[in-house]
Enzyme design. Structure first.
Site, PDB file in Angstrom:
ATOM      1  N   ARG A  48      17.809 -29.762 -13.506  1.00 54.88           N
ATOM      2  CA  ARG A  48      16.644 -30.433 -14.111  1.00 54.88           C
ATOM      3  C   ARG A  48      16.286 -31.739 -13.406  1.00 54.88           C
ATOM      4  O   ARG A  48      15.211 -32.287 -13.629  1.00 54.88           O
ATOM      5  CB  ARG A  48      16.860 -30.655 -15.606  1.00 54.88           C
ATOM      6  CG  ARG A  48      15.605 -31.141 -16.316  1.00 54.88           C
ATOM      7  CD  ARG A  48      15.649 -31.010 -17.821  1.00 54.88           C
ATOM      8  NE  ARG A  48      16.937 -31.386 -18.375  1.00 54.88           N
ATOM      9  CZ  ARG A  48      17.384 -32.645 -18.484  1.00 54.88           C
ATOM     10  NH1 ARG A  48      16.645 -33.646 -18.088  1.00 54.88           N
ATOM     11  NH2 ARG A  48      18.574 -32.893 -18.998  1.00 54.88           N
ATOM     12  N   TYR A 102      -9.552 -24.240 -13.201  1.00 57.46           N
ATOM     13  CA  TYR A 102      -8.727 -23.135 -13.666  1.00 57.46           C
ATOM     14  C   TYR A 102      -8.623 -23.226 -15.196  1.00 57.46           C
ATOM     15  O   TYR A 102      -8.473 -24.327 -15.754  1.00 57.46           O
ATOM     16  CB  TYR A 102      -7.345 -23.239 -13.010  1.00 57.46           C
ATOM     17  CG  TYR A 102      -6.353 -22.266 -13.563  1.00 57.46           C
ATOM     18  CD1 TYR A 102      -6.450 -20.911 -13.271  1.00 57.46           C
ATOM     19  CD2 TYR A 102      -5.327 -22.689 -14.396  1.00 57.46           C
ATOM     20  CE1 TYR A 102      -5.546 -20.008 -13.791  1.00 57.46           C
ATOM     21  CE2 TYR A 102      -4.416 -21.783 -14.912  1.00 57.46           C
ATOM     22  CZ  TYR A 102      -4.529 -20.447 -14.612  1.00 57.46           C
ATOM     23  OH  TYR A 102      -3.640 -19.551 -15.133  1.00 57.46           O
ATOM     24  N   ASP A 174      -6.092 -29.172  -6.794  1.00 59.35           N
ATOM     25  CA  ASP A 174      -5.446 -27.884  -7.007  1.00 59.35           C
ATOM     26  C   ASP A 174      -5.826 -27.035  -5.799  1.00 59.35           C
ATOM     27  O   ASP A 174      -6.965 -26.597  -5.667  1.00 59.35           O
ATOM     28  CB  ASP A 174      -5.941 -27.266  -8.318  1.00 59.35           C
ATOM     29  CG  ASP A 174      -5.234 -25.956  -8.637  1.00 59.35           C
ATOM     30  OD1 ASP A 174      -4.797 -25.271  -7.685  1.00 59.35           O
ATOM     31  OD2 ASP A 174      -5.129 -25.608  -9.828  1.00 59.35           O
ATOM     32  N   LYS A 199       0.792 -17.717  -7.082  1.00 62.63           N
ATOM     33  CA  LYS A 199      -0.291 -17.019  -6.393  1.00 62.63           C
ATOM     34  C   LYS A 199       0.094 -16.755  -4.934  1.00 62.63           C
ATOM     35  O   LYS A 199       1.000 -15.996  -4.684  1.00 62.63           O
ATOM     36  CB  LYS A 199      -1.581 -17.824  -6.545  1.00 62.63           C
ATOM     37  CG  LYS A 199      -1.854 -18.253  -8.005  1.00 62.63           C
ATOM     38  CD  LYS A 199      -2.057 -17.103  -8.964  1.00 62.63           C
ATOM     39  CE  LYS A 199      -1.956 -17.499 -10.430  1.00 62.63           C
ATOM     40  NZ  LYS A 199      -2.809 -18.604 -10.853  1.00 62.63           N
TER      41      LYS A 199
HETATM   42  C1  LIG Z   1      -2.736 -19.600 -11.775  1.00 62.58           C
HETATM   43  C2  LIG Z   1      -3.324 -20.920 -11.498  1.00 62.58           C
HETATM   44  C3  LIG Z   1      -2.799 -22.084 -12.071  1.00 62.58           C
HETATM   45  C4  LIG Z   1      -1.667 -22.082 -13.061  1.00 62.58           C
HETATM   46  O1  LIG Z   1      -0.495 -21.581 -12.522  1.00 62.58           O
HETATM   47  P1  LIG Z   1       0.663 -20.850 -13.375  1.00 62.58           P
HETATM   48  O2  LIG Z   1       1.665 -20.599 -12.321  1.00 62.58           O
HETATM   49  O3  LIG Z   1       0.067 -19.622 -13.975  1.00 62.58           O
HETATM   50  O4  LIG Z   1       1.111 -21.820 -14.410  1.00 62.58           O
HETATM   51  C5  LIG Z   1      -3.390 -23.295 -11.720  1.00 62.58           C
HETATM   52  N1  LIG Z   1      -4.444 -23.358 -10.900  1.00 62.58           N
HETATM   53  C6  LIG Z   1      -4.972 -22.253 -10.336  1.00 62.58           C
HETATM   54  C7  LIG Z   1      -6.144 -22.386  -9.435  1.00 62.58           C
HETATM   55  C8  LIG Z   1      -4.444 -20.998 -10.616  1.00 62.58           C
HETATM   56  O5  LIG Z   1      -4.989 -19.904 -10.066  1.00 62.58           O
END
Ligand SMILES: *Cc1c(COP(=O)(O)O)cnc(C)c1O
Length: 384
Positions: A48, A102, A174, A199
């Site tokens: 952690r 998102y 992001d 992703k």
């Molecule tokens: C999927 C996604 C997230 C969140 O990610 P998780 O791993 O599902 O928590 C944030 N931003 C974008 C652009 C995403 O596609």
């Protein structure tokens, strides 16, 4: 801060790797321990605290991939997003968010921020001047997402980073949709880069993870909160993610190539009304995309022509599966109005340009001829 020592595939494979000193194995050994003897009084190794051998090794790879100094690995993309944001926002502070976010990030803001006394504004659109227009005396953070979901709008990263610097703010992006293969925002002046590693980094639809990359100083600020929030990733998954990242360069480049070809074919197709892909010259943000992306990514969306049933089309696809997530080696498709953006009001969806028949297409690495054939046979069925 920008650091680039090797090309992308070399970095994907070698950056941060742990040496197997005992047996000389080809891959990083996996250290599963949650308990480590004290090296000295100072160093307390504990999962952690984000400081186990595999966590530290993978963080080095992430930092190298995004040309940053340091990184943290989280248990999900949302753990990364929420921790990074909250680390720089206190009661009474204000943050400017891009209008298209998102869904999970947008829920975090609208459902939780009031509770912490944090003010926020969503921009009118993704133009740099629209970010500057929302800055107030108590603004601390500017947060962008480009290309955005699901219409693939592109925000001028350098311009927003500059505005943020001029106002003494922390800029965050992001960068999930682009992946570090296609876009490195730190080189354009962004302070904090966030990825849902679920992703393109994971890439095989079997890992939930997130990461934040920045300077040593900002990563330390985020770490101070992260250890209290407790959102670190288990070492086994850290190890799997390292394995996945080794092929990220070749996967994403194959996805770039497939997506560009498919976008061009769909754009010419008489049954397709509109294609949204930053690599197309017809895309309103194509010039900005060309300036800041080395590839245009594997995500696109499109609308069928008036009178064709998008639901039926989706059902008739055979190779391309309807699915919630994205960025895997397999192609997937979904209706944003029914899924990812289903919680938005019809009015808000309309404002964002998300029509009911819009389909978001995550292009995989299958042969593009097979994908085209699948799209064609499904179109034939909906034409009746
Ligand atoms: C999927 C996604 C997230 C969140 O990610 P998780 O791993 O599902 O928590 C944030 N931003 C974008 C652009 C995403 O596609």
């Amino acid at each position: 801060m920008a650091k680039r020592t090797h090309g992308i595939n070399t970095t994907c494979i070698h950056a941060g790797e742990l040496e197997d000193k005992e047996f000389k194995g080809a891959v990083s050994p996996l250290y599963m321990a949650t308990s480590y003897a004290f090296e000295d009084v100072e160093v307390k190794r504990y999962p952690r605290y984000f400081n186990t051998p595999n966590q530290v090794a993978l963080a080095k790879k992430m930092a190298a991939l995004e040309h940053g100094d340091a990184a943290l690995i989280f248990g999900s993309g949302m753990a990364a997003v929420s921790t990074a944001l909250m680390a720089f926002l206190h009661k009474g502070d204000h943050v400017v968010f891009q209008n298209t976010l998102y869904g999970g990030t947008s829920n975090l803001v609208t459902e939780e921020f009031d509770k912490f006394g944090i003010e926020y504004t969503f921009t009118e659109d993704s133009k740099p001047s629209s970010f500057e227009a929302e800055i107030k005396p108590n603004t601390k953070v500017i947060y962008i997402e480009t290309p955005s979901n699901p219409l693939l709008t592109v925000t001028d990263i350098k311009a927003v980073a500059e505005i943020s610097k001029n106002h003494g703010l922390v800029s965050m992006i992001d960068n999930t949709f682009a992946s570090p293969v296609n876009q490195n925002p730190i080189d354009m002046g962004i302070d904090v880069v966030i990825h849902s590693a679920t992703k393109y980094m994971g890439g095989h639809s079997d890992i939930l993870a997130g990461t934040v990359i920045s300077s040593e100083e900002k990563i330390d600020t985020i770490f101070q909160l992260a250890k209290n929030f407790g959102g670190s990733l288990s070492d086994y998954t850290v190890w799997l993610l390292e394995r996945s990242l080794k092929t990220m360069g070749i996967r994403v480049r194959a996805q770039n190539e497939n997506a560009l070809e498919l976008a061009k074919s769909l754009e010419k197709h008489p049954d397709v009304a509109q294609v949204y892909y930053p690599g197309l010259e017809s895309h309103p943000d194509h010039d900005i995309a060309r300036k800041q992306m080395s590839g245009f990514g594997g995500m696109m969306s499109f609308e069928l022509r008036e009178g064709l049933d998008a639901d039926l089309f989706q059902k008739e696809l055979k190779l391309i599966k309807s699915s919630m997530s994205l960025a895997g080696v397999e192609s997937t498709i979904l209706s944003p109005a029914k899924t990812s953006h289903g919680l938005l009001s019809e009015e808000e969806r309309e404002k964002q340009g998300i029509r009911d028949g819009l389909l978001r297409f995550s292009v995989g690495i299958e042969e593009k001829e097979d994908l085209l054939e699948d799209l064609e046979q499904a179109l034939e069925k909906v034409r009746g």
